[in-house]
Motif scaffolding. Structure first.
Motif, PDB file in Angstrom:
ATOM      1  N   ARG A 187       3.118  -4.586   2.614  1.00  0.00           N
ATOM      2  CA  ARG A 187       2.362  -3.601   1.829  1.00  0.00           C
ATOM      3  C   ARG A 187       0.865  -3.731   2.097  1.00  0.00           C
ATOM      4  NH1 ARG A 187       3.876  -5.229  -2.807  1.00  0.00           N
ATOM      5  NH2 ARG A 187       5.860  -4.087  -2.810  1.00  0.00           N
ATOM      6  N   ALA A 188       0.358  -4.959   2.163  1.00  0.00           N
ATOM      7  CA  ALA A 188      -1.062  -5.165   2.457  1.00  0.00           C
ATOM      8  C   ALA A 188      -1.395  -4.723   3.878  1.00  0.00           C
ATOM      9  CB  ALA A 188      -1.418  -6.637   2.271  1.00  0.00           C
ATOM     10  N   TYR A 189      -0.488  -4.950   4.821  1.00  0.00           N
ATOM     11  CA  TYR A 189      -0.723  -4.522   6.215  1.00  0.00           C
ATOM     12  C   TYR A 189      -0.833  -3.010   6.318  1.00  0.00           C
ATOM     13  CZ  TYR A 189       0.720  -2.987  10.841  1.00  0.00           C
ATOM     14  OH  TYR A 189       0.817  -2.328  12.028  1.00  0.00           O
ATOM     15  N   ARG A 190       0.053  -2.285   5.633  1.00  0.00           N
ATOM     16  CA  ARG A 190      -0.002  -0.815   5.680  1.00  0.00           C
ATOM     17  C   ARG A 190      -1.284  -0.291   5.057  1.00  0.00           C
ATOM     18  NH1 ARG A 190       5.542  -1.655   4.622  1.00  0.00           N
ATOM     19  NH2 ARG A 190       5.188  -1.518   2.367  1.00  0.00           N
ATOM     20  N   ALA A 191      -1.734  -0.925   3.970  1.00  0.00           N
ATOM     21  CA  ALA A 191      -2.980  -0.480   3.334  1.00  0.00           C
ATOM     22  C   ALA A 191      -4.184  -0.747   4.235  1.00  0.00           C
ATOM     23  CB  ALA A 191      -3.147  -1.193   1.993  1.00  0.00           C
ATOM     24  N   ILE A 192      -4.209  -1.891   4.882  1.00  0.00           N
ATOM     25  CA  ILE A 192      -5.334  -2.231   5.758  1.00  0.00           C
ATOM     26  C   ILE A 192      -5.380  -1.323   6.974  1.00  0.00           C
ATOM     27  CG2 ILE A 192      -6.202  -4.023   7.322  1.00  0.00           C
ATOM     28  CD1 ILE A 192      -5.220  -6.076   5.283  1.00  0.00           C
ATOM     29  N   SER A 193      -4.228  -1.103   7.606  1.00  0.00           N
ATOM     30  CA  SER A 193      -4.197  -0.255   8.804  1.00  0.00           C
ATOM     31  C   SER A 193      -4.592   1.183   8.478  1.00  0.00           C
ATOM     32  CB  SER A 193      -2.797  -0.277   9.429  1.00  0.00           C
ATOM     33  OG  SER A 193      -1.827   0.182   8.507  1.00  0.00           O
ATOM     34  N   HIS A 194      -4.284   1.645   7.257  1.00  0.00           N
ATOM     35  CA  HIS A 194      -4.654   3.008   6.875  1.00  0.00           C
ATOM     36  C   HIS A 194      -6.140   3.111   6.545  1.00  0.00           C
ATOM     37  CE1 HIS A 194      -5.144   6.350   3.946  1.00  0.00           C
ATOM     38  NE2 HIS A 194      -4.367   6.979   4.822  1.00  0.00           N
ATOM     39  N   GLU A 195      -6.669   2.163   5.786  1.00  0.00           N
ATOM     40  CA  GLU A 195      -8.066   2.228   5.360  1.00  0.00           C
ATOM     41  C   GLU A 195      -9.025   1.966   6.521  1.00  0.00           C
ATOM     42  OE1 GLU A 195      -9.260   3.181   2.544  1.00  0.00           O
ATOM     43  OE2 GLU A 195      -7.315   3.438   1.558  1.00  0.00           O
ATOM     44  N   LEU A 196      -8.678   1.026   7.408  1.00  0.00           N
ATOM     45  CA  LEU A 196      -9.545   0.707   8.547  1.00  0.00           C
ATOM     46  C   LEU A 196      -9.253   1.572   9.767  1.00  0.00           C
ATOM     47  CD1 LEU A 196      -9.636  -3.209   8.405  1.00  0.00           C
ATOM     48  CD2 LEU A 196     -11.235  -1.569   7.411  1.00  0.00           C
ATOM     49  N   ASN A 197      -8.270   2.458   9.647  1.00  0.00           N
ATOM     50  CA  ASN A 197      -7.906   3.367  10.753  1.00  0.00           C
ATOM     51  C   ASN A 197      -7.598   2.573  12.031  1.00  0.00           C
ATOM     52  OD1 ASN A 197      -7.378   5.818  11.986  1.00  0.00           O
ATOM     53  ND2 ASN A 197      -9.522   6.220  12.502  1.00  0.00           N
ATOM     54  N   LEU A 198      -6.740   1.571  11.887  1.00  0.00           N
ATOM     55  CA  LEU A 198      -6.370   0.743  13.022  1.00  0.00           C
ATOM     56  C   LEU A 198      -5.349   1.460  13.887  1.00  0.00           C
ATOM     57  CD1 LEU A 198      -5.941  -2.700  11.219  1.00  0.00           C
ATOM     58  CD2 LEU A 198      -7.943  -1.848  12.432  1.00  0.00           C
ATOM     59  N   LYS A 199      -5.592   1.467  15.174  1.00  0.00           N
ATOM     60  CA  LYS A 199      -4.658   2.080  16.122  1.00  0.00           C
ATOM     61  C   LYS A 199      -3.822   0.967  16.748  1.00  0.00           C
ATOM     62  CE  LYS A 199      -7.725   5.960  17.124  1.00  0.00           C
ATOM     63  NZ  LYS A 199      -8.478   6.706  18.173  1.00  0.00           N
TER      64      LYS A 199
END
Length: 342
Positions: free
Chosen positions: A233-245
Motif C-alpha cells: 500500500r505504501a509503495y503504490r502511494a509513493i509511486s503515484h505521488e512521486l510519479n515514478l516510472k
C-alpha cells in the motif's frame, strides 16, 4: 642553429608585445606535461595566421600565438592541483576534495563527527578533566545536528534502510537511490500518517525494481517483520505521488539468483533465459507471477542440462509453492513443445 635563434627572437618579440620581462618562462603546448595539457585544453590553431605553435602562459592564464603574438584566449581557469607530485602515487594519493556526499547518512556525510575514543591525533589519551569538556561538546554537537524534525526522521529511517539493504545484498548505488527517494517522500509530506519503517521498505522495493534487481515483497516483509499488505500500500502511494516510472518486473532478472542458489551451471542459465524469451514472445508471462514462471523455467533448464533439481528445492529458493511450479511447468512444456520427462 638558425631555427633556434629565430625562435628565441620570436619569443622576445611576443614578450615585448605582451609586456613580459625578457627572461620570462612559458611553455608551448607541445612541451606541456599531461596534467598541464589537460588544464590548458586542446591545442588550438591561431585564427590570424593558422599556426599551431601556441604559447600557454600559466601565470596570466592566456593562450598566445608564438608566431604572430595574437592572444587567442585569456582568463583561463586553472583546474589543476595546487601541489607538486613527483610520481603517480603521490598524484593519486593527494586530493583537493573530501569524502563524497552520501544520501544514506542522516547528514549526507558533510558534518564533522567527534569520536568516542578520547585520544588526540597522536594516540595519547586525553586527561580526565578534558574528557568532561569533550563529553559536553559531543552532546551539544549531536543536538545541533538533529535540530529539525526531518533530521530526526532520517536518524531513524536511514539506519533501518541500511540494515534491510545489507540483508538483501543490495549494492551501494541502489541504497543511495532508495535513500534519495525516501528524502523526496519526506519533502513531499508522504510520511505523515504512515509508519517510517513501512515507507523505508516501500522505497527499497521501488528502487530494486527500478534498477532491474527486483526483490519480492515477501522477501522484504520477512526481513523487516512488517505485513506485506502495508508495504504494498505504501509503495503504490509513493509511486503515484512521486510519479515514478517503474517498469514491469522481468522474469529473466530472477534467473541468475535462482541459478546461483541452486548451484547450476551457465548452460542451465542460458537455456532458462531462452525459454523465458520464447514464453514472452507467445504471451505466456502476462497475468502470471514472474517468480513462478522464472522458477519453472529454471526447473526445466536444469533437467535439460542434466542437472536436475526437485520441485521443492526450486520452490524454496524462489519463494513459491510446488503447485505453482507444476502449473507453470505444464504450460511451458505444452506451449513451447519441450521434450523433457520429469
Amino acid at each position: 642553429m638558425a631555427n633556434e635563434i629565430n625562435k628565441d627572437e620570436n619569443n622576445e618579440k611576443i614578450s615585448k608585445k605582451r609586456g613580459r620581462p625578457k627572461g620570462s618562462h612559458s611553455l608551448t603546448a607541445k612541451e606541456l606535461s599531461d596534467e598541464e595539457a589537460v588544464t590548458a585544453g586542446p591545442i588550438k590553431v591561431c585564427p590570424s595566421c593558422g599556426s599551431t605553435d601556441i604559447l600557454y602562459d600559466s601565470e596570466r592564464g592566456e593562450l598566445v600565438c608564438n608566431n604572430c603574438g595574437l592572444v587567442i584566449e585569456d582568463e583561463i581557469t586553472d583546474t589543476g592541483p595546487e601541489w607538486r607530485a613527483f610520481d603517480s602515487d603521490q598524484r593519486n594519493s593527494r586530493s583537493r576534495t573530501g569524502a563524497p556526499m552520501k544520501y544514506t547518512r542522516p547528514n549526507k556525510g558533510l558534518v564533522t563527527e567527534i569520536d568516542l575514543y578520547n585520544k588526540d591525533i597522536r594516540g595519547v589519551r586525553i586527561p580526565s578533566k578534558r574528557q568532561a569538556q569533550l563529553y559536553r561538546m559531543r552532546k551539544w554537537h549531536k543536538r545541533a545536528s538533529i535540530a529539525s524534525s526531518s533530521e530526526r526522521n532520517y536518524l531513524i529511517a536511514l539506519p533501518e534502510l541500511t540494515r534491510v539493504s545489507s540483508y538483501l545484498g543490495l549494492p551501494e548505488n541502489i541504497r543511495e537511490q532508495a535513500a534519495l527517494m525516501y528524502r523526496k517522500c519526506v519533502q513531499n509530506n508522504l510520511i505523515r500518517g504512515r509508519p517510517i519503517e513501512t515507507v523505508v521498505q516501500a522505497v527499497i522495493y521501488a528502487s530494486c525494481r527500478k534498477a532491474g534487481m527486483p526483490r519480492t515483497l515477501d522477501e522484504i516483509a520477512n526481513i523487516s517483520g512488517l505485513p506485506k499488505k502495508e508495504i504494498g500500500r505504501a509503495y503504490r502511494a509513493i509511486s503515484h505521488e512521486l510519479n515514478l516510472k517503474i517498469p514491469l518486473t522481468d522474469p529473466i532478472s530472477y534467473v541468475p539468483r535462482y541459478i546461483n542458489s541452486l548451484k547450476l551451471s551457465g548452460e542451465a542459465q542460458e537455456k532458462a533465459i531462452e525459454l523465458l524469451k520464447e514464453a514472452m514472445k507467445k504471451g505466456l508471462v502476462s497475468g502470471r507471477s514472474p517468480t513462478g514462471v522464472s522458477a519453472a523455467a529454471v526447473y526445466i533448464a536444469g533437467a535439460l542440462a542434466g542437472e536436475r533439481r526437485t520441485q521443492k528445492e526450486v520452490a524454496d529458493v524462489a519463494g513459491v509453492t510446488e503447485v505453482t511450479i507444476r502449473n507453470r511447468y505444464r504450460e511451458l512444456k505444452e506451449q513451447l513443445n519441450i521434450d523433457v520427462n520429469l
